[in-house]
Scaffold this active site. Structure first.
Site, mmCIF file in Angstrom:
data_model
loop_
_atom_site.group_PDB
_atom_site.id
_atom_site.type_symbol
_atom_site.label_atom_id
_atom_site.label_comp_id
_atom_site.label_asym_id
_atom_site.label_seq_id
_atom_site.Cartn_x
_atom_site.Cartn_y
_atom_site.Cartn_z
ATOM 1 N N LYS A 52 0.702 -1.243 0.101
ATOM 2 C CA LYS A 52 0.102 -0.062 0.054
ATOM 3 C C LYS A 52 0.926 1.247 0.020
ATOM 4 O O LYS A 52 0.737 2.143 -0.749
ATOM 5 C CB LYS A 52 -1.001 -0.138 1.243
ATOM 6 C CG LYS A 52 -2.012 -1.204 1.048
ATOM 7 C CD LYS A 52 -2.907 -1.255 2.516
ATOM 8 C CE LYS A 52 -3.773 -2.398 2.011
ATOM 9 N NZ LYS A 52 -4.617 -2.761 3.515
ATOM 10 N N GLN A 96 -4.626 -1.369 9.337
ATOM 11 C CA GLN A 96 -4.532 -2.825 8.723
ATOM 12 C C GLN A 96 -5.217 -3.768 9.863
ATOM 13 O O GLN A 96 -4.881 -3.815 11.065
ATOM 14 C CB GLN A 96 -3.077 -3.189 8.585
ATOM 15 C CG GLN A 96 -2.948 -4.279 7.766
ATOM 16 C CD GLN A 96 -3.564 -4.349 6.422
ATOM 17 O OE1 GLN A 96 -3.744 -3.211 5.470
ATOM 18 N NE2 GLN A 96 -3.845 -5.556 5.745
ATOM 19 N N ASP A 119 -10.905 3.135 3.936
ATOM 20 C CA ASP A 119 -11.252 1.651 3.645
ATOM 21 C C ASP A 119 -12.573 1.182 3.527
ATOM 22 O O ASP A 119 -13.027 0.110 2.928
ATOM 23 C CB ASP A 119 -10.638 0.979 5.023
ATOM 24 C CG ASP A 119 -9.433 0.008 4.535
ATOM 25 O OD1 ASP A 119 -9.303 -0.389 3.744
ATOM 26 O OD2 ASP A 119 -8.707 -0.092 5.819
HETATM 27 N N1 GUN Z 1 -6.943 -6.792 6.116
HETATM 28 C C1 GUN Z 1 -7.494 -7.549 4.877
HETATM 29 N N2 GUN Z 1 -7.865 -6.616 4.005
HETATM 30 C C2 GUN Z 1 -7.926 -5.473 4.565
HETATM 31 C C3 GUN Z 1 -8.232 -4.145 3.964
HETATM 32 O O1 GUN Z 1 -8.611 -4.247 2.926
HETATM 33 N N3 GUN Z 1 -7.934 -3.325 4.658
HETATM 34 C C4 GUN Z 1 -7.494 -3.165 6.035
HETATM 35 N N4 GUN Z 1 -7.378 -2.315 6.706
HETATM 36 N N5 GUN Z 1 -7.184 -4.367 6.385
HETATM 37 C C5 GUN Z 1 -7.326 -5.591 5.755
#
Ligand code: GUN
Length: 282
Positions: A52, A96, A119
């Site tokens: 990311k 996350q 998100d």
């Molecule tokens: N863990 C697995 N997929 C995601 C996501 O799309 N965003 C976040 N913040 N955590 C995750």
């Protein structure tokens, strides 16, 4: 032989478009900033966060990194989020998941300002999506819609079956597909005859987390198959929820794992980050 829906290439095109947009914004003195929060040392999460941040750099989005130890208390994390919410230089906040077990993930999600919820996990974002109001869309489902659009796969009037009812993929996927005028069914672990339901699908979207769950018998010939699974097979290779070799022979189009839905999730996160600039404009 099915058409392979190339998420990696499509995500690259989107990131290039976003990069051009950030260059324009920079000329106007505007820049998007994403705060990325990682708690603990989960290897998969660390990998996602690294990707990311790399995507931010590529797209011209500033990223701020907060890597906190496993022992961080929930209160400490909530205080960090409160600070980021109040900071006008921060446009998007990403925590996350999963979080360590001593934290209440829902409470943490709800602590993020809906204006910075890139998100799309906050109940306000989810509610807005459900009734068609503006707001952030969860990145994986938004990425799937974008993939289908860019491959000119019609959704209106089609039978769409989604396997999996998670808050992150299954449920928001159903809402987005409804918005596209598809006829939507959600199947899940308690569905009585899974194959009978999935065989109805013109568009089959699978987000369960079980390697090889979907076989030939689950798929109608000519269907479009979208695989959101991210599993490791016994020798450690990344694989999806669909038995690709079997299903590819009878469907019309399919996403591979890796290189399908995964890269699109990150591209849509970047897109949400840029949208955050417009949403917060005042
Ligand atoms: N863990 C697995 N997929 C995601 C996501 O799309 N965003 C976040 N913040 N955590 C995750």
């Amino acid at each position: 032989m099915a058409e392979i829906i190339d998420g990696k290439k499509t995500a690259q095109s989107i990131k290039d478009e976003l990069r051009a947009r950030t260059e324009e914004l920079r000329k106007q003195g505007r820049e998007a900033t994403l705060a990325v929060v990682l708690v603990g040392r989960d290897l998969a999460s660390a990998g996602y966060v690294r990707n990311k941040k790399k995507a931010c750099e590529y797209c011209g989005i500033r990223s701020l990194s907060y890597e906190l130890p496993e022992t961080t208390s929930e209160q400490e994390l909530l205080s960090l989020i409160a600070g980021l919410n109040a900071d006008p230089a921060v446009n998007g906040i990403l925590v996350q998941l999963p979080l360590p077990l001593h934290m209440n993930a829902q409470k943490v999600i709800e602590a993020i300002s809906p204006a910075k919820d890139v998100d799309g996990f906050h109940p306000q974002s989810v509610g807005a999506l459900s009734i068609g109001l503006p707001g952030y869309r969860s990145c994986t489902p938004a990425g799937i819609i974008e993939l289908l659009r860019r491959y000119h796969i019609a959704m209106a009037g089609k039978e769409c079956v989604i396997v999996g009812r998670s808050n992150i993929v299954g449920k928001p996927m159903a809402m987005l597909m409804l918005r596209e005028d598809a006829t939507v069914t959600i199947a899940h672990s308690k569905t009585a005859d899974l194959a009978a339901v999935t065989r109805r699908a013109d568009i089959l979207i699978v987000a369960v987390g079980k390697a090889g769950l979907i076989e030939k018998k689950h798929v109608k010939p000519g269907a479009v198959v979208i695989d959101c699974g991210m599993n490791r097979d016994p020798d450690g290779t990344l694989c999806g929820d669909v038995n690709f070799a079997e299903v590819e022979e009878l469907c019309s189009a399919i996403t591979p794992v890796p290189g399908g839905v995964g890269p699109m999730t990150i591209a849509m996160l970047m897109s949400n980050c840029l949208d955050s600039l417009a949403l917060q404009r005042h």
